[in-house]
Design a protein around this motif. Structure first.
Motif, PDB file in Angstrom:
ATOM      1  N   ALA A  42       0.861  -1.100  -0.001  1.00 59.26           N
ATOM      2  CA  ALA A  42      -0.086   0.239  -0.165  1.00 59.26           C
ATOM      3  C   ALA A  42       0.811   1.375   0.033  1.00 59.26           C
ATOM      4  CB  ALA A  42      -0.903   0.007   1.311  1.00 59.26           C
ATOM      5  N   SER A  43       2.173   1.012   0.693  1.00 64.01           N
ATOM      6  CA  SER A  43       2.667   2.426   0.777  1.00 64.01           C
ATOM      7  C   SER A  43       4.056   2.427  -0.084  1.00 64.01           C
ATOM      8  CB  SER A  43       3.334   2.614   2.333  1.00 64.01           C
ATOM      9  OG  SER A  43       4.255   1.455   2.553  1.00 64.01           O
ATOM     10  N   GLN A  44       4.662   1.596  -0.615  1.00 63.00           N
ATOM     11  CA  GLN A  44       5.779   1.439  -1.427  1.00 63.00           C
ATOM     12  C   GLN A  44       5.479   1.162  -2.854  1.00 63.00           C
ATOM     13  OE1 GLN A  44       9.140  -0.067   0.585  1.00 63.00           O
ATOM     14  NE2 GLN A  44       8.806   0.942   2.529  1.00 63.00           N
ATOM     15  N   CYS A  45       4.415   0.457  -3.288  1.00 60.04           N
ATOM     16  CA  CYS A  45       4.467  -0.211  -4.585  1.00 60.04           C
ATOM     17  C   CYS A  45       3.700   0.608  -5.452  1.00 60.04           C
ATOM     18  CB  CYS A  45       3.855  -1.425  -4.532  1.00 60.04           C
ATOM     19  SG  CYS A  45       4.849  -2.737  -3.624  1.00 60.04           S
ATOM     20  N   HIS A  46       4.404   1.033  -6.626  1.00 55.01           N
ATOM     21  CA  HIS A  46       3.665   2.080  -7.589  1.00 55.01           C
ATOM     22  C   HIS A  46       3.204   1.450  -8.741  1.00 55.01           C
ATOM     23  CE1 HIS A  46       5.522   5.660  -5.504  1.00 55.01           C
ATOM     24  NE2 HIS A  46       6.324   4.679  -4.945  1.00 55.01           N
ATOM     25  N   ASN A  47       2.672   0.143  -8.811  1.00 52.95           N
ATOM     26  CA  ASN A  47       2.154  -0.380  -9.891  1.00 52.95           C
ATOM     27  C   ASN A  47       0.739  -0.930  -9.316  1.00 52.95           C
ATOM     28  OD1 ASN A  47       3.090  -2.164  -8.492  1.00 52.95           O
ATOM     29  ND2 ASN A  47       3.014  -3.860 -10.419  1.00 52.95           N
ATOM     30  N   ILE A  48      -0.096  -0.202  -8.398  1.00 50.84           N
ATOM     31  CA  ILE A  48      -1.364  -0.523  -8.037  1.00 50.84           C
ATOM     32  C   ILE A  48      -2.116   0.698  -7.785  1.00 50.84           C
ATOM     33  CG2 ILE A  48      -0.757  -2.849  -6.999  1.00 50.84           C
ATOM     34  CD1 ILE A  48      -0.693  -1.482  -4.191  1.00 50.84           C
ATOM     35  N   PRO A  49      -2.265   1.669  -8.565  1.00 53.13           N
ATOM     36  CA  PRO A  49      -2.961   2.855  -8.434  1.00 53.13           C
ATOM     37  C   PRO A  49      -4.363   2.755  -8.162  1.00 53.13           C
ATOM     38  CG  PRO A  49      -2.437   2.856 -10.547  1.00 53.13           C
ATOM     39  CD  PRO A  49      -1.728   1.765  -9.970  1.00 53.13           C
ATOM     40  N   ARG A  50      -5.076   1.661  -8.582  1.00 61.01           N
ATOM     41  CA  ARG A  50      -6.481   1.453  -8.684  1.00 61.01           C
ATOM     42  C   ARG A  50      -6.713   0.282  -7.957  1.00 61.01           C
ATOM     43  NH1 ARG A  50      -5.674   3.720 -13.523  1.00 61.01           N
ATOM     44  NH2 ARG A  50      -5.386   2.104 -14.542  1.00 61.01           N
ATOM     45  N   VAL A 158       4.796  -4.503  -7.406  1.00 60.28           N
ATOM     46  CA  VAL A 158       4.300  -5.739  -7.090  1.00 60.28           C
ATOM     47  C   VAL A 158       4.463  -6.647  -8.134  1.00 60.28           C
ATOM     48  CG1 VAL A 158       2.158  -7.231  -6.174  1.00 60.28           C
ATOM     49  CG2 VAL A 158       2.544  -5.068  -5.249  1.00 60.28           C
ATOM     50  N   ILE A 159       4.932  -7.875  -8.096  1.00 59.22           N
ATOM     51  CA  ILE A 159       5.229  -8.779  -9.431  1.00 59.22           C
ATOM     52  C   ILE A 159       4.805 -10.286  -8.620  1.00 59.22           C
ATOM     53  CG2 ILE A 159       6.475  -9.706 -10.825  1.00 59.22           C
ATOM     54  CD1 ILE A 159       8.141  -7.304 -10.834  1.00 59.22           C
ATOM     55  N   GLY A 160       3.825 -10.703  -9.231  1.00 56.28           N
ATOM     56  CA  GLY A 160       3.365 -12.040  -8.519  1.00 56.28           C
ATOM     57  C   GLY A 160       3.055 -12.081  -7.078  1.00 56.28           C
TER      58      GLY A 160
END
Length: 312
Positions: A42-50, A158-160
């Motif tokens: 939630a705080s550090q990953c930049h490929n889950i905006p939605r 986040v990958i897998g």
């Protein structure tokens, strides 16, 4: 029992996982959480905006192919012909970059551990180089060592269902889980799922293709699984023959990129082994001079200053 089986199926599809990542799913007093409830995600990953994508993920091969084609299009449009300069300002807000962001969102629940060595190399190299551009656009170019450490360690995807920083990709996956320079610990512990994705041994030539946004780094290129070994060797030749190693035969000095010092363990056990390895990628005449100087035991190695300035 049907509920347990259904939950196991959801867990196997990476919708949620055990908080300590020790089991898939069992009935009883165990704690689980959805992927987007993970505080690091939630705080550090930049490929889950939605949030977490719920549709069936595309195959890893298809996503890697789309990433490769999009990277190629972006480099053609926004990088210099020699790959040494990137137009970050034009990338930001471009349609190509928006499409790239949509592609990396689909990595959240993919199965990455079954990729071949060649597929892993091409995918993670291309992703690293694009992810670095993404990080610089979001956080800006790091001004010093602490900011660099943060960018490479805390900007994540986040990958897998696992989180990957730039350092995790470079040192954990592509270097076969070797310690990063000036670190005491490997990035992946024995129980870390990401260790199953890591290459079984370091691939030294990755250091001539990973572009961290600096002037002293390699040229920006796109890589494909079918030709990855040839492309790696070509990149090594390009980097080392374009100033990565300079030889002054009169002074008996080799001026080498700091990259060879920082990641020396990937190239050999000592300086002589490292330079013998490097000699394979130099012009034949320079290679022979280097080998002759090594044989005479008179060679002095001086590592070039590293220019951390932005490659714009």
């Amino acid at each position: 029992m049907q509920a347990v089986e259904f939950a196991r199926k959801l867990a196997s599809k990476l919708f949620f996982q055990h908080v300590l990542d020790e089991i898939l799913f069992e009935d009883g007093n165990h704690l689980y959480r959805f992927l987007d409830d993970d505080p690091i995600v939630a705080s550090q990953c930049h490929n889950i905006p939605r949030g977490i994508i719920t549709v069936k993920p595309k195959s890893m091969t298809e996503i890697a192919s789309r990433l490769r084609l999009m990277s190629y299009a972006m480099f053609e449009a926004y990088a210099s012909e020699d790959g040494r300069h990137v137009d970050y300002r034009s990338i930001h807000g471009s349609e190509e970059f928006a499409r790239y962001l949509r592609i990396v969102e689909t990595l959240q629940r993919v199965e990455v551990w079954d990729l071949s060595r060649e597929e892993k190399l091409a995918f993670f190299i291309n992703l690293y180089n694009m992810m670095t551009i993404h990080a610089i656009l979001v956080w800006g170019h790091p001004a010093g060592a602490l900011e660099r450490r943060k960018l490479f360690g805390e900007f994540k995807y986040v990958i897998g269902a696992s989180t990957y920083s730039l350092s995790a990709i470079q040192n954990g996956i592509l270097r076969g889980n070797q310690r990063p320079p000036y670190n005491l610990m490997k990035l992946f512990g024995a129980k870390d799922k990401r260790s199953k994705v890591a290459l079984p041994y370091p691939e030294p030539l990755i250091h001539f293709v990973l572009v961290c946004g600096t002037r002293s780094g390699p040229a920006l290129r796109c890589y494909s699984p079918g030709d990855i070994d040839k492309e790696l060797m070509d990149a090594a030749r390009n980097f080392l023959r374009s100033g990565g190693v300079l030889i002054d035969s009169t002074a008996k000095v080799a001026y080498a990129s700091k990259i060879l010092k920082w990641f020396s363990v990937d190239f050999g056990k000592n300086e002589a082994e490292i330079l013998k390895h490097v000699s394979n990628y130099l012009d034949p005449a320079d290679s022979q001079v280097l080998l002759d100087l090594l044989a005479s035991s008179e060679l002095k190695v001086i590592y070039q200053p590293y220019d951390w300035g932005l490659n714009c």
